[in-house]
Design an enzyme around this catalytic site. Structure first.
Site, PDB file in Angstrom:
ATOM      1  CD  GLU A 286     127.322  19.122 -19.987  1.00 14.29           C
ATOM      2  OE1 GLU A 286     126.512  18.211 -20.135  1.00 14.29           O
ATOM      3  OE2 GLU A 286     126.983  20.314 -19.903  1.00 14.29           O
ATOM      4  CG  HIS A 307     127.990   5.709   8.795  1.00 10.93           C
ATOM      5  ND1 HIS A 307     128.197   5.082  10.004  1.00 10.93           N
ATOM      6  CD2 HIS A 307     128.061   7.037   9.058  1.00 10.93           C
ATOM      7  CE1 HIS A 307     128.361   6.000  10.952  1.00 10.93           C
ATOM      8  NE2 HIS A 307     128.289   7.199  10.402  1.00 10.93           N
ATOM      9  CE  LYS A 421     121.869  15.326 -26.607  1.00 13.31           C
ATOM     10  NZ  LYS A 421     121.936  16.778 -26.792  1.00 13.31           N
TER      11      LYS A 421
HETATM   12  O1  PA5 Z   1     125.122  22.339 -20.261  1.00 14.04           O
HETATM   13  C1  PA5 Z   1     124.466  22.016 -21.232  1.00 14.04           C
HETATM   14  O2  PA5 Z   1     124.457  22.705 -22.270  1.00 14.04           O
HETATM   15  C2  PA5 Z   1     123.615  20.764 -21.253  1.00 14.04           C
HETATM   16  O3  PA5 Z   1     123.678  20.031 -20.094  1.00 14.04           O
HETATM   17  C3  PA5 Z   1     122.173  21.129 -21.480  1.00 14.04           C
HETATM   18  O4  PA5 Z   1     121.749  21.964 -20.451  1.00 14.04           O
HETATM   19  C4  PA5 Z   1     121.268  19.904 -21.545  1.00 14.04           C
HETATM   20  O5  PA5 Z   1     121.762  18.984 -22.475  1.00 14.04           O
HETATM   21  C5  PA5 Z   1     119.864  20.307 -21.948  1.00 14.04           C
HETATM   22  O6  PA5 Z   1     119.868  20.952 -23.171  1.00 14.04           O
HETATM   23  P1  PA5 Z   1     118.654  21.824 -23.665  1.00 14.04           P
HETATM   24  O7  PA5 Z   1     118.445  22.934 -22.687  1.00 14.04           O
HETATM   25  O8  PA5 Z   1     119.052  22.309 -25.005  1.00 14.04           O
HETATM   26  O9  PA5 Z   1     117.445  20.915 -23.704  1.00 14.04           O
END
Ligand code: PA5
Length: 445
Positions: A286, A307, A421
């Site tokens: 990310e 394996h 989303k």
């Molecule tokens: O790193 C990030 O910001 C995302 O992976 C969030 O942790 C994830 O989308 C969950 O978001 P939230 O904590 O707002 O529900």
């Protein structure tokens, strides 16, 4: 340093002058990060967190964890991405990937709200029948669909089981201090809340209440975890690559990336590290994967996956490097016995420990894969302890931030996550998404 980088298997792939040449770029990335002037700098609260955390909330976490331990057989941790991976990684790393089924005096932990599978939700509902249950729902935005759906379902389960008022005493929300639907709901229902600091994004939040409450519930010492991270904070700002393995690791990743090694395979020889790899994948994936750039983080558990994936690593397309996490010491080691008759042919191993055999497998694999032209970076961890893991978490977080700035991306945002989303909301008919819905339906039909 707790976590040690072993570069001896890289000599064929990286020459010393290459590290010298990249060193100024690491220095620049360090300056950008520490000056707070880089892109995404409003999300660098994790940088000083080990020394500068909310001590009052930290103590409250311990009190609530003790309460949950006393009155619950199961803690449901509701969250997705950065709101669950860190806690799960720490629990499995330090306890076991079989934590729930091992004999113990602490509650089972089930992670929900990280998918929308009916089967998965039904399974957990069945597991919770006739058990004492508490919930820790975690969402920074407070609006993420997967955990919001799970919370609605499991909140009803608790309310049906205990009644609305008693259920309230078993619900703990970790969310933004002021905003979001979860915060609003928590305020309306008077649920106990913990705060996710504004300046810490999901994937860097494991050492906040996000990770610490579930981690404390299973009896892990969170003081020691923070102590390890604090040591890392002190040690890992040195710009000299020879004295900072974290920055050297970031530099090596970058050199290899420039040579076409676009995939990093994180490997360990311990199944209990599997969720740590999932946490690492989110952290780097990310943070780096944007603007059509980035190293693709994948992971393997060895020797298991030798394996299944070993053939590809040994002889497939040469676009990857491996980062091997090696554990240097093992508790309760098992010694292989001598057997009469030696029918299974294993007597050559009698008197040897399983961890010794595992280490030879690791060494043999590293040598084979480097012979097969896959660069191998080795990171050594002394032991499975809270301090060591706290250090390792900070090590990876910092290496990731430095890597991101060297790559020229913002390591602290994740705009691409919104695309699915938008489409999903449009398809589900969420108000406000009508225009996207029309576009999508035109594409589909
Ligand atoms: O790193 C990030 O910001 C995302 O992976 C969030 O942790 C994830 O989308 C969950 O978001 P939230 O904590 O707002 O529900």
């Amino acid at each position: 340093m707790s976590v040690k980088l072993d570069t001896r298997y890289l000599s064929k792939f990286i020459k010393p002058f290459e590290l010298d040449q990249i060193s100024p770029f690491v220095k620049t990335a360090n300056d950008i990060l520490h000056s707070g002037k880089g892109s995404g700098s409003e999300f660098t609260g994790w940088l000083n967190l080990p020394k500068n955390y909310d001590k009052f909330e930290f103590e409250e976490i311990k009190v609530v964890a003790e309460k949950i331990r006393k009155n619950s057989d199961i803690l449901l941790v509701i969250g997705i991405g950065g709101s669950y991976l860190g806690a799960r990684a720490v629990i499995e790393f330090l306890k076991s990937n079989n934590y729930n089924t091992l004999p113990k005096s602490t509650p089972d932990i089930y992670f929900v709200g990280n998918n929308m599978s009916t089967t998965y939700i039904n399974d957990i509902l069945r597991i919770c029948e006739n058990k004492e249950v508490s919930i820790n729902v975690i969402s920074k935005s407070g609006t993420t669909t997967e955990p919001a759906i799970a919370f609605r379902i499991f909140r009803k389960f608790l309310e049906d089981k205990y009644g609305k008022d008693k259920a309230k005493e078993r619900i703990f929300c970790t969310t933004d201090k002021f905003k979001g639907a979860l915060k609003k709901l928590a305020d309306e229902e008077s649920y106990k809340t913990f705060t996710i600091p504004d300046d810490i994004g999901g994937r860097y939040s494991v050492l906040t209440a996000v990770g610490l409450l579930p981690i404390a519930v299973v009896g892990i010492n969170i003081d020691k975890l923070m102590r390890g991270a604090k040591l890392a904070q002190s040690e890992l700002s040195n710009e000299n690559l020879d004295e900072n393995d974290c920055y050297k690791y970031a530099a090596i990743r970058h050199i290899l990336y420039n040579k076409g090694k676009e995939i990093e395979v994180l490997e360990s020889y311990e199944p209990s590290f599997m969720m740590f790899s999932e946490w690492y994948k989110q952290l780097f994936g990310e943070s780096e994967g944007k603007d059509q750039k980035g190293i693709l983080p994948i992971s393997l558990t060895l020797s298991t996956d030798l394996h299944s994936m070993g053939q590809f690593i040994q002889s497939g397309r040469r676009n990857m490097f491996e980062t091997v996490l090696l554990l240097e010491s093992q508790d309760n080691d098992i010694v292989l016995n001598e057997e009469n008759g030696n029918v299974d042919g294993l007597n050559y191993l009698s008197g040897k420990t399983i961890s010794f055999i595992n280490r030879q497998a690791a060494l043999g694999t590293i040598l084979a894969h480097t012979d097969g032209d896959v660069p191998n970076v080795v990171l050594k961890i002394k032991e499975r302890s809270e301090e060591e893991l706290g250090y390792l978490i900070y090590f990876f977080e910092k290496a990731c931030a430095i890597s991101g700035y060297m790559l020229g991306v913002n390591p602290f945002d994740q705009p691409g996550v919104e695309n699915y989303k938008k489409n999903m909301f449009a398809l589900l008919g969420k108000p406000g998404f009508e225009k996207v819905r029309i576009k999508i339906l035109n594409k589909i039909y």
